[in-house]
Enzyme design. Sequence first.
Site, PDB file in Angstrom:
ATOM      1  N   LYS A  46       0.822  -1.227   0.000  1.00  0.00           N
ATOM      2  CA  LYS A  46       0.000   0.000   0.000  1.00  0.00           C
ATOM      3  C   LYS A  46       0.848   1.267   0.000  1.00  0.00           C
ATOM      4  O   LYS A  46       2.017   1.260   0.363  1.00  0.00           O
ATOM      5  CB  LYS A  46      -0.982  -0.040   1.170  1.00  0.00           C
ATOM      6  CG  LYS A  46      -2.132  -1.015   0.859  1.00  0.00           C
ATOM      7  CD  LYS A  46      -3.240  -1.013   1.871  1.00  0.00           C
ATOM      8  CE  LYS A  46      -4.342  -1.987   1.384  1.00  0.00           C
ATOM      9  NZ  LYS A  46      -5.367  -2.216   2.397  1.00  0.00           N
ATOM     10  N   ARG A  72      -3.754 -10.102   4.693  1.00  0.00           N
ATOM     11  CA  ARG A  72      -4.114 -10.144   3.272  1.00  0.00           C
ATOM     12  C   ARG A  72      -2.916  -9.635   2.483  1.00  0.00           C
ATOM     13  O   ARG A  72      -2.539  -8.468   2.622  1.00  0.00           O
ATOM     14  CB  ARG A  72      -5.342  -9.254   3.049  1.00  0.00           C
ATOM     15  CG  ARG A  72      -5.854  -9.204   1.621  1.00  0.00           C
ATOM     16  CD  ARG A  72      -7.050  -8.253   1.532  1.00  0.00           C
ATOM     17  NE  ARG A  72      -7.580  -8.203   0.192  1.00  0.00           N
ATOM     18  CZ  ARG A  72      -7.082  -7.447  -0.791  1.00  0.00           C
ATOM     19  NH1 ARG A  72      -6.040  -6.666  -0.556  1.00  0.00           N
ATOM     20  NH2 ARG A  72      -7.628  -7.472  -1.986  1.00  0.00           N
TER      21      ARG A  72
HETATM   22  N1  HH2 Z   1      -7.410  -3.764   0.700  1.00  0.00           N
HETATM   23  C1  HH2 Z   1      -7.697  -3.745  -0.619  1.00  0.00           C
HETATM   24  C2  HH2 Z   1      -8.776  -4.478  -1.119  1.00  0.00           C
HETATM   25  N2  HH2 Z   1      -9.532  -5.250  -0.311  1.00  0.00           N
HETATM   26  N3  HH2 Z   1     -10.005  -6.093   1.841  1.00  0.00           N
HETATM   27  C3  HH2 Z   1      -9.735  -6.131   3.148  1.00  0.00           C
HETATM   28  N4  HH2 Z   1     -10.484  -6.892   3.967  1.00  0.00           N
HETATM   29  N5  HH2 Z   1      -8.709  -5.418   3.694  1.00  0.00           N
HETATM   30  C4  HH2 Z   1      -7.901  -4.615   2.941  1.00  0.00           C
HETATM   31  O1  HH2 Z   1      -6.981  -3.959   3.501  1.00  0.00           O
HETATM   32  C5  HH2 Z   1      -8.166  -4.537   1.529  1.00  0.00           C
HETATM   33  C6  HH2 Z   1      -9.246  -5.303   1.009  1.00  0.00           C
HETATM   34  C7  HH2 Z   1      -6.881  -2.892  -1.539  1.00  0.00           C
HETATM   35  O2  HH2 Z   1      -5.813  -3.592  -2.078  1.00  0.00           O
HETATM   36  P1  HH2 Z   1      -5.755  -4.347  -3.505  1.00  0.00           P
HETATM   37  O3  HH2 Z   1      -6.825  -5.387  -3.620  1.00  0.00           O
HETATM   38  O4  HH2 Z   1      -4.378  -4.844  -3.659  1.00  0.00           O
HETATM   39  O5  HH2 Z   1      -5.959  -3.231  -4.591  1.00  0.00           O
HETATM   40  P2  HH2 Z   1      -7.205  -2.749  -5.440  1.00  0.00           P
HETATM   41  O6  HH2 Z   1      -8.264  -2.314  -4.485  1.00  0.00           O
HETATM   42  O7  HH2 Z   1      -6.647  -1.628  -6.271  1.00  0.00           O
HETATM   43  O8  HH2 Z   1      -7.684  -3.900  -6.276  1.00  0.00           O
END
Ligand code: HH2
Length: 261
Positions: A193, A228
Amino acid sequence: MGVLNVTPDSFSDGGRWLDADAAVAHGLRMVAEGADVVDVGGESTRPGADPVDVDEELRRVLPVVDALAPHVRVSIDTRKAEVAEAALEAGATLVNDVSASLAPVAAAAGAGWVAMHMQGVPRSMQVAPAYDDVVAEVRAFLVERASSAGVGEVWIDPGIGFGKTLGHNLALLAHLGELVATGYPVLVGTSRKAFLGRLTGGAEADDRLEASVATAAWALAQGAAMVRVHDVAPTVAAARLLGDAGGAGGAGGAGGAGGAG
Ligand code: HH2
């Protein structure tokens, strides 16, 4: 929990797993590396992201959920009830809900539910996040949602980076024990992040591995029950090291579904 974004625009792996076969292969790789859960998402929630319509999100996630579910516990990362319902029918057993509003869907299907805290909506959440006491407010919100959910298996997640400044994220990580003390199993997502880029002199998403593993290990040592992550192998190695050293208070703990080994 391994991250599998079937999206063109996720902040670190956007476009890499848009093809269903490539996504499934990556999911299975994460399982081989030690992931207990694969989190399939079809809509980016990065700051500024555009919403995706239901049909497109379903088209992205369903074949992947269907193919992975016989091999590993699958969670569906969505804000839409229709997508969660269809994914649960296709074999997912956990709703990863960044909107903290889909408890009825999880309850109806007898599935687990992750309630995540977010201030605002992804499009504008990083414009001006503000709290009087971020730890107390996030904790109160999550306990209220979790206790009224009517779901047997509830996880809580502080939502690192979701309507939070660097200071807010660090306060939540420093005081993770206050979330653990609620008794609900805690899930934490710091992987790659933006705040880690700021802490490491501007490292791009792909260069945040050490910071991602360090913060995941920190979260487990504070008692988080699941992390995660995009980089499963090094995180599992770090979690096992902590477990061997007796330092990962929550790993393998509450909830029955989590534990990083
Ligand atoms: N962070 C992201 C997405 N889903 N779910 C939970 N429970 N906790 C988190 O911290 C979280 C999440 C954001 O990260 P990422 O999926 O890598 O990116 P994007 O939202 O751009 O797909």
